[in-house]
Design a protein around this motif. Structure first.
Motif, PDB file in Angstrom:
ATOM      1  N   VAL A 158       0.680  -1.363  -0.276  1.00 58.62           N
ATOM      2  CA  VAL A 158      -0.289   0.030  -0.268  1.00 58.62           C
ATOM      3  C   VAL A 158       0.927   1.084   0.301  1.00 58.62           C
ATOM      4  CG1 VAL A 158      -1.494   1.264   1.309  1.00 58.62           C
ATOM      5  CG2 VAL A 158      -2.343  -1.053   1.166  1.00 58.62           C
ATOM      6  N   LEU A 159       1.677   0.963   0.750  1.00 62.29           N
ATOM      7  CA  LEU A 159       2.988   2.586   0.641  1.00 62.29           C
ATOM      8  C   LEU A 159       3.555   2.965  -0.583  1.00 62.29           C
ATOM      9  CD1 LEU A 159       4.231   4.496   2.371  1.00 62.29           C
ATOM     10  CD2 LEU A 159       5.976   2.953   2.438  1.00 62.29           C
ATOM     11  N   VAL A 160       4.351   1.801  -1.463  1.00 57.00           N
ATOM     12  CA  VAL A 160       5.178   2.247  -2.322  1.00 57.00           C
ATOM     13  C   VAL A 160       3.517   1.970  -3.643  1.00 57.00           C
ATOM     14  CG1 VAL A 160       6.541   0.546  -2.441  1.00 57.00           C
ATOM     15  CG2 VAL A 160       4.930  -0.678  -3.024  1.00 57.00           C
ATOM     16  N   ILE A 161       2.152   1.811  -3.571  1.00 57.39           N
ATOM     17  CA  ILE A 161       1.224   1.762  -5.023  1.00 57.39           C
ATOM     18  C   ILE A 161       0.541   3.527  -4.970  1.00 57.39           C
ATOM     19  CG2 ILE A 161      -1.375   1.433  -5.301  1.00 57.39           C
ATOM     20  CD1 ILE A 161       1.290  -0.300  -6.562  1.00 57.39           C
ATOM     21  N   GLY A 162       0.708   3.943  -2.913  1.00 63.36           N
ATOM     22  CA  GLY A 162      -0.092   4.389  -2.590  1.00 63.36           C
ATOM     23  C   GLY A 162       1.275   6.467  -3.341  1.00 63.36           C
ATOM     24  N   ALA A 163       2.437   5.812  -2.573  1.00 62.96           N
ATOM     25  CA  ALA A 163       3.907   6.950  -2.941  1.00 62.96           C
ATOM     26  C   ALA A 163       3.642   7.098  -4.654  1.00 62.96           C
ATOM     27  CB  ALA A 163       5.329   6.022  -2.972  1.00 62.96           C
ATOM     28  N   LEU A 164       3.350   5.711  -5.421  1.00 64.88           N
ATOM     29  CA  LEU A 164       3.503   6.225  -7.267  1.00 64.88           C
ATOM     30  C   LEU A 164       2.232   6.268  -7.170  1.00 64.88           C
ATOM     31  CD1 LEU A 164       4.071   2.640  -8.061  1.00 64.88           C
ATOM     32  CD2 LEU A 164       5.368   4.838  -8.530  1.00 64.88           C
ATOM     33  N   ALA A 165       0.972   6.694  -6.258  1.00 67.75           N
ATOM     34  CA  ALA A 165      -0.806   7.525  -6.434  1.00 67.75           C
ATOM     35  C   ALA A 165      -0.297   8.915  -6.699  1.00 67.75           C
ATOM     36  CB  ALA A 165      -1.273   7.256  -5.853  1.00 67.75           C
ATOM     37  N   ALA A 166       0.589   9.325  -5.122  1.00 66.19           N
ATOM     38  CA  ALA A 166       0.596  10.411  -4.749  1.00 66.19           C
ATOM     39  C   ALA A 166       2.202  11.616  -5.940  1.00 66.19           C
ATOM     40  CB  ALA A 166       1.645   9.947  -3.467  1.00 66.19           C
ATOM     41  N   LEU A 167       2.588  10.366  -6.321  1.00 63.82           N
ATOM     42  CA  LEU A 167       3.726  11.348  -7.589  1.00 63.82           C
ATOM     43  C   LEU A 167       3.782  11.332  -9.362  1.00 63.82           C
ATOM     44  CD1 LEU A 167       6.825   9.773  -5.836  1.00 63.82           C
ATOM     45  CD2 LEU A 167       6.060  11.596  -5.733  1.00 63.82           C
ATOM     46  N   HIS A 168       1.661  11.945  -8.872  1.00 62.04           N
ATOM     47  CA  HIS A 168       1.052  11.491 -10.300  1.00 62.04           C
ATOM     48  C   HIS A 168       1.715  12.548 -10.803  1.00 62.04           C
ATOM     49  CE1 HIS A 168      -2.449   8.720 -10.054  1.00 62.04           C
ATOM     50  NE2 HIS A 168      -1.192   8.418 -10.724  1.00 62.04           N
ATOM     51  N   GLN A 169       2.192  14.100 -10.289  1.00 61.40           N
ATOM     52  CA  GLN A 169       2.450  15.412 -11.244  1.00 61.40           C
ATOM     53  C   GLN A 169       3.985  14.681 -11.769  1.00 61.40           C
ATOM     54  OE1 GLN A 169       3.269  18.403  -8.196  1.00 61.40           O
ATOM     55  NE2 GLN A 169       3.610  16.747  -6.404  1.00 61.40           N
ATOM     56  N   PHE A 170       4.515  13.851 -11.179  1.00 64.71           N
ATOM     57  CA  PHE A 170       5.790  13.835 -11.463  1.00 64.71           C
ATOM     58  C   PHE A 170       5.239  12.646 -12.837  1.00 64.71           C
ATOM     59  CE2 PHE A 170       6.723  15.631  -7.151  1.00 64.71           C
ATOM     60  CZ  PHE A 170       7.194  16.265  -7.815  1.00 64.71           C
ATOM     61  N   GLY A 171       5.610  12.552 -13.666  1.00 59.67           N
ATOM     62  CA  GLY A 171       4.551  11.040 -14.776  1.00 59.67           C
ATOM     63  C   GLY A 171       5.941  10.947 -15.246  1.00 59.67           C
ATOM     64  N   GLY A 172       6.776  11.671 -15.281  1.00 58.29           N
ATOM     65  CA  GLY A 172       8.162  10.737 -15.769  1.00 58.29           C
ATOM     66  C   GLY A 172       8.885  10.179 -14.850  1.00 58.29           C
ATOM     67  N   LEU A 173       8.934  10.562 -13.675  1.00 60.46           N
ATOM     68  CA  LEU A 173       9.607   9.698 -12.868  1.00 60.46           C
ATOM     69  C   LEU A 173       8.896   8.381 -12.400  1.00 60.46           C
ATOM     70  CD1 LEU A 173      11.876   8.854 -10.365  1.00 60.46           C
ATOM     71  CD2 LEU A 173      10.188  10.512  -9.682  1.00 60.46           C
ATOM     72  N   VAL A 174       7.284   8.837 -12.361  1.00 64.79           N
ATOM     73  CA  VAL A 174       5.998   7.718 -12.099  1.00 64.79           C
ATOM     74  C   VAL A 174       6.087   6.616 -12.749  1.00 64.79           C
ATOM     75  CG1 VAL A 174       4.581   6.771 -11.234  1.00 64.79           C
ATOM     76  CG2 VAL A 174       5.252   8.954 -10.885  1.00 64.79           C
ATOM     77  N   ALA A 175       6.449   6.988 -14.478  1.00 64.15           N
ATOM     78  CA  ALA A 175       5.998   6.261 -15.384  1.00 64.15           C
ATOM     79  C   ALA A 175       7.661   5.767 -15.490  1.00 64.15           C
ATOM     80  CB  ALA A 175       5.828   6.929 -16.625  1.00 64.15           C
ATOM     81  N   THR A 176       8.465   5.466 -15.222  1.00 61.04           N
ATOM     82  CA  THR A 176      10.015   5.246 -15.099  1.00 61.04           C
ATOM     83  C   THR A 176       9.556   3.793 -13.856  1.00 61.04           C
ATOM     84  OG1 THR A 176      10.786   6.889 -16.125  1.00 61.04           O
ATOM     85  CG2 THR A 176      12.607   5.695 -15.081  1.00 61.04           C
ATOM     86  N   MET A 177       8.966   4.869 -12.935  1.00 62.67           N
ATOM     87  CA  MET A 177       9.337   3.181 -11.516  1.00 62.67           C
ATOM     88  C   MET A 177       8.594   2.146 -12.061  1.00 62.67           C
ATOM     89  SD  MET A 177       9.767   6.049  -8.556  1.00 62.67           S
ATOM     90  CE  MET A 177       9.182   4.783  -7.131  1.00 62.67           C
ATOM     91  N   ALA A 178       7.417   2.443 -12.894  1.00 66.18           N
ATOM     92  CA  ALA A 178       6.245   2.051 -12.982  1.00 66.18           C
ATOM     93  C   ALA A 178       6.227   0.675 -14.500  1.00 66.18           C
ATOM     94  CB  ALA A 178       4.962   2.147 -13.472  1.00 66.18           C
ATOM     95  N   SER A 179       7.414   0.917 -15.291  1.00 69.12           N
ATOM     96  CA  SER A 179       7.819   0.280 -16.191  1.00 69.12           C
ATOM     97  C   SER A 179       8.743  -0.872 -15.640  1.00 69.12           C
ATOM     98  CB  SER A 179       8.322   1.228 -17.478  1.00 69.12           C
ATOM     99  OG  SER A 179      10.188   2.084 -16.721  1.00 69.12           O
ATOM    100  N   LYS A 180       9.407  -0.752 -14.340  1.00 69.72           N
ATOM    101  CA  LYS A 180       9.917  -1.918 -13.668  1.00 69.72           C
ATOM    102  C   LYS A 180       9.079  -2.088 -12.563  1.00 69.72           C
ATOM    103  CE  LYS A 180      14.253   0.463 -15.388  1.00 69.72           C
ATOM    104  NZ  LYS A 180      15.672   1.581 -14.586  1.00 69.72           N
ATOM    105  N   PRO A 181       8.904  -3.252 -13.071  1.00 70.83           N
ATOM    106  CA  PRO A 181       7.542  -3.610 -11.276  1.00 70.83           C
ATOM    107  C   PRO A 181       8.014  -4.118 -11.098  1.00 70.83           C
ATOM    108  CG  PRO A 181       7.055  -4.904 -13.846  1.00 70.83           C
ATOM    109  CD  PRO A 181       7.502  -3.870 -14.433  1.00 70.83           C
ATOM    110  N   TRP A 182       9.236  -4.879 -10.904  1.00 70.12           N
ATOM    111  CA  TRP A 182       9.813  -6.159 -10.129  1.00 70.12           C
ATOM    112  C   TRP A 182      10.589  -4.913  -9.847  1.00 70.12           C
ATOM    113  CZ3 TRP A 182       8.312 -10.484  -8.849  1.00 70.12           C
ATOM    114  CH2 TRP A 182       8.208 -11.274  -9.945  1.00 70.12           C
ATOM    115  N   GLY A 183      11.104  -3.730  -9.242  1.00 68.49           N
ATOM    116  CA  GLY A 183      12.400  -3.241  -8.661  1.00 68.49           C
ATOM    117  C   GLY A 183      11.015  -2.671  -8.033  1.00 68.49           C
TER     118      GLY A 183
END
Length: 236
Positions: A158-183
């Protein structure tokens, strides 16, 4: 709601991208709430009171996610499509009333599915039943440890998913992190391990907590008696 239910179906199979992608359905404020809730679960989620609050929604989630998979494996795919909702409602109530039942089901179902998969499609039930019972009994007998591990696992995720959702405004950073799901999964796992170790090793067990509370009450009573005695004899 329909989109969320569809996203939850990704958790019925090995689909890391689908697991992580659920953050896209959460607004920023929900992401912040998830971060706070995740930290709380990592710190105290395995406690009797907190886990009772968690066990209800967790039971409902298990019902929504696993009912279809289990019935399909058991050769019953044509059941009422509302069955997962009925099972989720029942497990929601059961979780609030008797949390160990959720640890029984939560550990028993996946181990049962693994055992059934090993047994093969023809003998799936012969593998599923003992795996479910053995896994469930382990979950119930080791409820404190399992509840701490489960709460920490949920809290980390919940913490990491919430962090990704909270960082929506940093679209490039979030997309890069989400593109590496195992990370993302590894990060959640590290948080979960830290939370579980803290709750199991550092926090007192329910028995120890009861003993500490009883000792504090006895100390308060002795102090009150001492003050009453001093007042009676005029000691200042």
């Amino acid at each position: 709601m329909e989109g969320l239910l569809q996203a939850l179906k990704a958790y019925q199979e090995l689909n890391p991208s689908g697991w992580v992608g659920i953050y896209r359905l959460l607004p920023m404020w929900a992401g912040i709430v998830c971060c706070v809730f995740g930290v709380v679960l990592l710190l105290v989620g395995g406690g009797p009171r907190m886990f009772r609050i968690l066990a209800g929604p967790l039971g409902a989630l298990l019902g929504l996610v696993w009912t279809g998979a289990v019935t399909a494996k058991l050769g019953m795919p044509d059941l009422d499509p509302r069955m997962p909702s009925f099972v989720a409602a029942a497990l929601l109530v059961l979780g609030f009333l008797f949390p160990p039942a959720i640890t029984f089901i939560g550990l028993g179902v996946p181990l049962g599915l693994v055992a059934g998969q090993i047994a093969g499609p023809q003998d799936f039930l012969l593998g599923f039943a003992p795996g479910f019972i053995i896994g469930g009994l382990v979950g119930a007998l080791l409820h404190r440890i399992v509840s701490a591990v489960v709460a920490s696992a949920v809290g980390g995720w919940v913490l990491v998913i919430g962090a990704l959702a909270a960082l929506h405004q940093f679209g490039g950073l979030v997309a890069t992190m989400a593109s590496k799901p195992w990370g993302v999964i590894i990060a959640a796992g590290l948080f979960a391990v830290a939370g579980a170790v803290y709750q199991i090793a550092m926090r007192p067990s329910p028995e120890e907590a009861d003993k500490q509370r009883a000792e504090k009450e006895r100390l308060k009573q002795r102090q009150a008696e001492q003050r009453a005695l001093e007042k009676r004899w005029g000691v200042k």
